[in-house]
Design a protein around this motif. Structure first.
Motif, PDB file in Angstrom:
ATOM      1  N   ALA A  33       0.846  -1.189   0.000  1.00 20.47           N
ATOM      2  CA  ALA A  33       0.000   0.000   0.000  1.00 20.47           C
ATOM      3  C   ALA A  33       0.883   1.241   0.000  1.00 20.47           C
ATOM      4  N   ILE A  34       0.318   2.338  -0.441  1.00 18.82           N
ATOM      5  CA  ILE A  34       1.006   3.625  -0.331  1.00 18.82           C
ATOM      6  C   ILE A  34       0.324   4.407   0.769  1.00 18.82           C
ATOM      7  N   GLU A  35       1.121   4.801   1.752  1.00 25.17           N
ATOM      8  CA  GLU A  35       0.614   5.632   2.834  1.00 25.17           C
ATOM      9  C   GLU A  35       0.781   7.090   2.417  1.00 25.17           C
ATOM     10  N   VAL A  36      -0.342   7.788   2.372  1.00 21.44           N
ATOM     11  CA  VAL A  36      -0.370   9.201   2.002  1.00 21.44           C
ATOM     12  C   VAL A  36      -0.597   9.985   3.282  1.00 21.44           C
ATOM     13  N   SER A  37       0.277  10.933   3.542  1.00 21.17           N
ATOM     14  CA  SER A  37       0.177  11.738   4.745  1.00 21.17           C
ATOM     15  C   SER A  37       0.325  13.204   4.363  1.00 21.17           C
ATOM     16  N   VAL A  38      -0.629  14.032   4.811  1.00 26.69           N
ATOM     17  CA  VAL A  38      -0.574  15.465   4.531  1.00 26.69           C
ATOM     18  C   VAL A  38      -0.656  16.209   5.854  1.00 26.69           C
ATOM     19  N   TRP A  39       0.368  17.017   6.109  1.00 28.15           N
ATOM     20  CA  TRP A  39       0.400  17.870   7.294  1.00 28.15           C
ATOM     21  C   TRP A  39       0.063  19.284   6.860  1.00 28.15           C
ATOM     22  N   ASP A  40      -0.706  19.997   7.707  1.00 33.82           N
ATOM     23  CA  ASP A  40      -0.911  21.422   7.488  1.00 33.82           C
ATOM     24  C   ASP A  40      -0.882  22.140   8.828  1.00 33.82           C
ATOM     25  N   SER A  41      -0.854  23.447   8.795  1.00 32.28           N
ATOM     26  CA  SER A  41      -0.643  24.246   9.999  1.00 32.28           C
ATOM     27  C   SER A  41      -1.918  24.556  10.786  1.00 32.28           C
ATOM     28  N   ASN A  42      -3.072  24.159  10.285  1.00 36.02           N
ATOM     29  CA  ASN A  42      -4.333  24.409  10.979  1.00 36.02           C
ATOM     30  C   ASN A  42      -4.616  23.255  11.946  1.00 36.02           C
ATOM     31  N   PRO A  43      -4.720  23.524  13.259  1.00 39.92           N
ATOM     32  CA  PRO A  43      -4.942  22.445  14.225  1.00 39.92           C
ATOM     33  C   PRO A  43      -6.383  21.909  14.251  1.00 39.92           C
ATOM     34  N   THR A  44      -7.308  22.614  13.632  1.00 40.36           N
ATOM     35  CA  THR A  44      -8.709  22.200  13.661  1.00 40.36           C
ATOM     36  C   THR A  44      -8.925  20.994  12.752  1.00 40.36           C
ATOM     37  N   PRO A  45      -9.484  19.908  13.308  1.00 41.67           N
ATOM     38  CA  PRO A  45      -9.756  18.742  12.456  1.00 41.67           C
ATOM     39  C   PRO A  45     -10.829  19.081  11.420  1.00 41.67           C
ATOM     40  N   PRO A  46     -10.774  18.444  10.263  1.00 42.26           N
ATOM     41  CA  PRO A  46     -11.773  18.732   9.238  1.00 42.26           C
ATOM     42  C   PRO A  46     -13.146  18.197   9.650  1.00 42.26           C
ATOM     43  N   ALA A  47     -14.175  18.857   9.164  1.00 37.37           N
ATOM     44  CA  ALA A  47     -15.537  18.359   9.381  1.00 37.37           C
ATOM     45  C   ALA A  47     -15.758  17.183   8.439  1.00 37.37           C
ATOM     46  N   ILE A  48     -16.146  16.066   9.014  1.00 37.23           N
ATOM     47  CA  ILE A  48     -16.431  14.890   8.192  1.00 37.23           C
ATOM     48  C   ILE A  48     -17.947  14.833   8.036  1.00 37.23           C
ATOM     49  N   LEU A  49     -18.397  15.189   6.852  1.00 38.92           N
ATOM     50  CA  LEU A  49     -19.821  15.275   6.577  1.00 38.92           C
ATOM     51  C   LEU A  49     -20.378  13.907   6.213  1.00 38.92           C
ATOM     52  N   THR A  50     -21.646  13.697   6.540  1.00 41.74           N
ATOM     53  CA  THR A  50     -22.293  12.453   6.135  1.00 41.74           C
ATOM     54  C   THR A  50     -22.519  12.487   4.625  1.00 41.74           C
ATOM     55  N   PRO A  51     -22.483  11.342   3.991  1.00 41.74           N
ATOM     56  CA  PRO A  51     -22.697  11.318   2.539  1.00 41.74           C
ATOM     57  C   PRO A  51     -24.049  11.943   2.173  1.00 41.74           C
ATOM     58  N   ASP A  52     -24.042  12.787   1.168  1.00 44.87           N
ATOM     59  CA  ASP A  52     -25.255  13.442   0.695  1.00 44.87           C
ATOM     60  C   ASP A  52     -25.111  13.661  -0.805  1.00 44.87           C
ATOM     61  N   PRO A  53     -25.754  12.806  -1.611  1.00 46.89           N
ATOM     62  CA  PRO A  53     -25.602  12.924  -3.061  1.00 46.89           C
ATOM     63  C   PRO A  53     -26.176  14.223  -3.634  1.00 46.89           C
TER      64      PRO A  53
END
Length: 101
Positions: A33-53
């Motif tokens: 597998a390829i592990e993809v890791s992205v770091w950024d300077s914003n400490p706030t976790p992203p909002a994980i929205l429920t699927p909505d087509p």
């Protein structure tokens, strides 16, 4: 590899869009597998929205979580790191290996 490119695009786009300052991309091959890791300077976790087509846009993390074998958000001393693993081979049944659908 196209799934890896898609995931990189979604994660880096989010980092550039929602975090001030630099971001860092790391790709690492680990056990098929390829592990993809992205770091950024914003400490706030992203909002994980429920699927909505019916929603227009904001499907990036949905895509990342759907095609990834794993998904994690880690707080860092500065900012956060989002990591996912994308399996490099499809299974014989025709479904992309590692999908969490």
């Amino acid at each position: 590899m196209s799934m890896v490119q898609l995931v990189v695009s979604e994660l880096v786009t989010n980092a550039r869009k929602y975090a001030p300052g630099p971001c860092l991309l790391t790709l690492e091959v680990n056990g098929g597998a390829i592990e993809v890791s992205v770091w950024d300077s914003n400490p706030t976790p992203p909002a994980i929205l429920t699927p909505d087509p019916t929603r227009i846009g904001q499907h990036g993390l949905e895509i990342v979580m759907a095609v990834g074998q794993s998904f994690a958000i880690h707080r860092e001393p500065v900012g956060k790191r989002i990591t996912t693993a994308i399996v490099l081979a499809d299974d014989p049944g025709g479904d992309a290996a590692g999908r969490q659908l």
